[in-house]
Design a protein around this motif. Structure first.
Motif, PDB file in Angstrom:
ATOM      1  N   ASP A  10      -5.075   7.685  53.535  1.00  0.00           N
ATOM      2  CA  ASP A  10      -4.551   8.248  52.276  1.00  0.00           C
ATOM      3  C   ASP A  10      -3.702   7.224  51.546  1.00  0.00           C
ATOM      4  N   ASN A  11      -2.821   6.594  52.317  1.00  0.00           N
ATOM      5  CA  ASN A  11      -1.907   5.645  51.707  1.00  0.00           C
ATOM      6  C   ASN A  11      -2.646   4.441  51.131  1.00  0.00           C
ATOM      7  N   TRP A  12      -3.681   3.980  51.840  1.00  0.00           N
ATOM      8  CA  TRP A  12      -4.430   2.802  51.392  1.00  0.00           C
ATOM      9  C   TRP A  12      -5.010   3.053  50.003  1.00  0.00           C
ATOM     10  N   HIS A  13      -5.548   4.273  49.804  1.00  0.00           N
ATOM     11  CA  HIS A  13      -6.149   4.587  48.507  1.00  0.00           C
ATOM     12  C   HIS A  13      -5.113   4.583  47.376  1.00  0.00           C
ATOM     13  N   LYS A  14      -3.847   4.814  47.717  1.00  0.00           N
ATOM     14  CA  LYS A  14      -2.792   4.848  46.680  1.00  0.00           C
ATOM     15  C   LYS A  14      -2.243   3.459  46.377  1.00  0.00           C
ATOM     16  N   ARG A  15      -2.675   2.451  47.108  1.00  0.00           N
ATOM     17  CA  ARG A  15      -2.118   1.107  46.890  1.00  0.00           C
ATOM     18  C   ARG A  15      -2.597   0.551  45.552  1.00  0.00           C
ATOM     19  N   PRO A  16      -1.845  -0.394  44.974  1.00  0.00           N
ATOM     20  CA  PRO A  16      -2.319  -1.051  43.757  1.00  0.00           C
ATOM     21  C   PRO A  16      -3.630  -1.769  44.041  1.00  0.00           C
ATOM     22  N   HIS A  17      -4.473  -1.873  43.031  1.00  0.00           N
ATOM     23  CA  HIS A  17      -5.791  -2.495  43.199  1.00  0.00           C
ATOM     24  C   HIS A  17      -5.668  -3.903  43.791  1.00  0.00           C
ATOM     25  N   ARG A  18      -4.671  -4.643  43.293  1.00  0.00           N
ATOM     26  CA  ARG A  18      -4.470  -6.025  43.764  1.00  0.00           C
ATOM     27  C   ARG A  18      -4.312  -6.079  45.288  1.00  0.00           C
ATOM     28  N   ALA A  19      -3.550  -5.104  45.833  1.00  0.00           N
ATOM     29  CA  ALA A  19      -3.296  -5.098  47.276  1.00  0.00           C
ATOM     30  C   ALA A  19      -4.577  -4.763  48.050  1.00  0.00           C
ATOM     31  N   LYS A  20      -5.387  -3.866  47.475  1.00  0.00           N
ATOM     32  CA  LYS A  20      -6.649  -3.520  48.146  1.00  0.00           C
ATOM     33  C   LYS A  20      -7.580  -4.736  48.174  1.00  0.00           C
ATOM     34  N   VAL A  21      -7.649  -5.428  47.031  1.00  0.00           N
ATOM     35  CA  VAL A  21      -8.528  -6.602  46.958  1.00  0.00           C
ATOM     36  C   VAL A  21      -8.048  -7.662  47.954  1.00  0.00           C
ATOM     37  N   LEU A  22      -6.736  -7.780  48.089  1.00  0.00           N
ATOM     38  CA  LEU A  22      -6.202  -8.779  49.037  1.00  0.00           C
ATOM     39  C   LEU A  22      -6.671  -8.489  50.462  1.00  0.00           C
ATOM     40  N   ASP A  23      -6.724  -7.201  50.822  1.00  0.00           N
ATOM     41  CA  ASP A  23      -7.209  -6.863  52.164  1.00  0.00           C
ATOM     42  C   ASP A  23      -8.625  -7.395  52.375  1.00  0.00           C
ATOM     43  N   TYR A  24      -9.457  -7.318  51.312  1.00  0.00           N
ATOM     44  CA  TYR A  24     -10.828  -7.857  51.413  1.00  0.00           C
ATOM     45  C   TYR A  24     -10.818  -9.378  51.411  1.00  0.00           C
ATOM     46  N   PHE A  25      -9.873  -9.929  50.691  1.00  0.00           N
ATOM     47  CA  PHE A  25      -9.699 -11.388  50.687  1.00  0.00           C
ATOM     48  C   PHE A  25      -9.439 -11.872  52.119  1.00  0.00           C
ATOM     49  N   TYR A  26      -8.508 -11.181  52.815  1.00  0.00           N
ATOM     50  CA  TYR A  26      -8.193 -11.578  54.203  1.00  0.00           C
ATOM     51  C   TYR A  26      -9.443 -11.500  55.074  1.00  0.00           C
ATOM     52  N   ASP A  27     -10.263 -10.474  54.821  1.00  0.00           N
ATOM     53  CA  ASP A  27     -11.479 -10.287  55.631  1.00  0.00           C
ATOM     54  C   ASP A  27     -12.510 -11.377  55.379  1.00  0.00           C
ATOM     55  N   THR A  28     -12.654 -11.759  54.107  1.00  0.00           N
ATOM     56  CA  THR A  28     -13.825 -12.572  53.759  1.00  0.00           C
ATOM     57  C   THR A  28     -13.506 -14.011  53.377  1.00  0.00           C
ATOM     58  N   VAL A  29     -12.291 -14.287  52.969  1.00  0.00           N
ATOM     59  CA  VAL A  29     -11.965 -15.660  52.529  1.00  0.00           C
ATOM     60  C   VAL A  29     -11.023 -16.352  53.508  1.00  0.00           C
ATOM     61  N   ALA A  30      -9.850 -15.815  53.684  1.00  0.00           N
ATOM     62  CA  ALA A  30      -8.867 -16.476  54.543  1.00  0.00           C
ATOM     63  C   ALA A  30      -7.851 -15.453  55.042  1.00  0.00           C
ATOM     64  N   PRO A  31      -7.423 -15.570  56.291  1.00  0.00           N
ATOM     65  CA  PRO A  31      -6.469 -14.611  56.843  1.00  0.00           C
ATOM     66  C   PRO A  31      -5.127 -14.655  56.115  1.00  0.00           C
ATOM     67  N   GLN A  32      -4.394 -13.567  56.189  1.00  0.00           N
ATOM     68  CA  GLN A  32      -3.043 -13.553  55.612  1.00  0.00           C
ATOM     69  C   GLN A  32      -2.203 -14.656  56.268  1.00  0.00           C
ATOM     70  N   SER A  33      -1.406 -15.306  55.477  1.00  0.00           N
ATOM     71  CA  SER A  33      -0.468 -16.361  55.909  1.00  0.00           C
ATOM     72  C   SER A  33      -1.156 -17.687  56.241  1.00  0.00           C
ATOM     73  N   SER A  34      -2.490 -17.774  56.018  1.00  0.00           N
ATOM     74  CA  SER A  34      -3.151 -19.069  56.232  1.00  0.00           C
ATOM     75  C   SER A  34      -2.955 -19.939  54.988  1.00  0.00           C
ATOM     76  N   THR A  35      -3.414 -21.202  55.054  1.00  0.00           N
ATOM     77  CA  THR A  35      -3.193 -22.120  53.932  1.00  0.00           C
ATOM     78  C   THR A  35      -4.436 -22.187  53.030  1.00  0.00           C
ATOM     79  N   MET A  36      -4.179 -22.452  51.741  1.00  0.00           N
ATOM     80  CA  MET A  36      -5.262 -22.685  50.777  1.00  0.00           C
ATOM     81  C   MET A  36      -5.013 -24.055  50.156  1.00  0.00           C
TER      82      MET A  36
END
Ligand SMILES: Cc1cc2nc3c(=O)[nH]c(=O)nc-3n(C[C@H](O)[C@H](O)[C@H](O)COP(=O)(O)O)c2cc1C
Length: 196
Positions: free
Chosen positions: A101-127
């Motif tokens: 429930d809470n995940w659906h209420k998150r701002p879009h940016r935060a949801k996209v970031l979760d997919y970013f971590y899955d598909t591009v780079a883990p949270q706290s990694s370097t770019m």
């Protein structure tokens, strides 16, 4: 009856009412594999009778740290009330349903970031650069339709099972500060006075 937990909840409500910047958050301390302490701000989701709940991402260093050593501390500092809680406990994973429930209420940016971590780079990694990060974020954002987004499997709810709570209350006028420790023993809280 859990008077100490009721008191923490009441203080948090008071902190919200007095517009304390720290009212929504807590500071979670873990240890990394080298024994180096790691502390960060997190939104404190719930204060229950036997645990606190937090939401994190499975790709983050803090999750790796909590899996190898679930012992951790959560600090609350309500500057508007002059009260600090230092809470010791053990982290456990919550069922996925706890965050849906809470995940659906998150701002879009935060949801996209979760997919970013899955598909591009883990949270706290370097770019390579901020520009590189924004470009990859934009690519993912274009592919995801806001209406169809489902919680990423890497979005985790965790609970911190309460073991010890220490409270430092700086409001005692002219007297030494009030410092108490509460230990969860045999299903109840025992209280001890500490030198402040
Ligand atoms: C006000 C505030 C609230 C935050 N809330 C969260 C949160 O609820 N969950 C989370 O994973 N990170 C949250 N963060 C980001 C964390 O502090 C941290 O930067 C991130 O989780 C990476 O931590 P790690 O590298 O120790 O795993 C928040 C940061 C701030 C400043």
């Amino acid at each position: 009856m859990t008077p100490i937990i009721d008191e923490i909840r009441a203080h948090r409500i008071e902190a919200f009412e007095s517009k304390d910047n720290n009212a929504p958050v807590c500071f979670l301390a873990t240890n990394d594999a080298q024994g180096q302490p790691q502390v960060r701000t997190l939104v404190l989701r719930e204060i229950n009778d036997t645990d606190l709940t937090l939401f994190i991402n499975a790709s983050s260093p803090k999750w790796e740290q909590l899996q190898s050593n679930p012992q951790c501390q959560v600090l609350l500092w309500y500057a508007t009330l002059n009260i600090q809680y230092r809470i010791t406990g053990k982290a456990e994973l919550l069922p996925t349903s706890a965050i849906t429930d809470n995940w659906h209420k998150r701002p879009h940016r935060a949801k996209v970031l979760d997919y970013f971590y899955d598909t591009v780079a883990p949270q706290s990694s370097t770019m390579a650069s901020r520009d590189a990060l924004l470009q990859r974020f934009d690519e993912i954002n274009r592919k995801l339709s806001p209406e169809e987004l489902q919680p990423s499997p890497a979005a985790l709810g965790i609970r911190i099972l309460l073991e010890q709570i220490e409270r430092l209350d700086l409001t005692e006028d002219g007297l030494p500060h009030l410092r108490q420790r509460f230990d969860f023993i045999n299903g109840g809280w025992s209280e001890t006075t500490l030198v402040p």
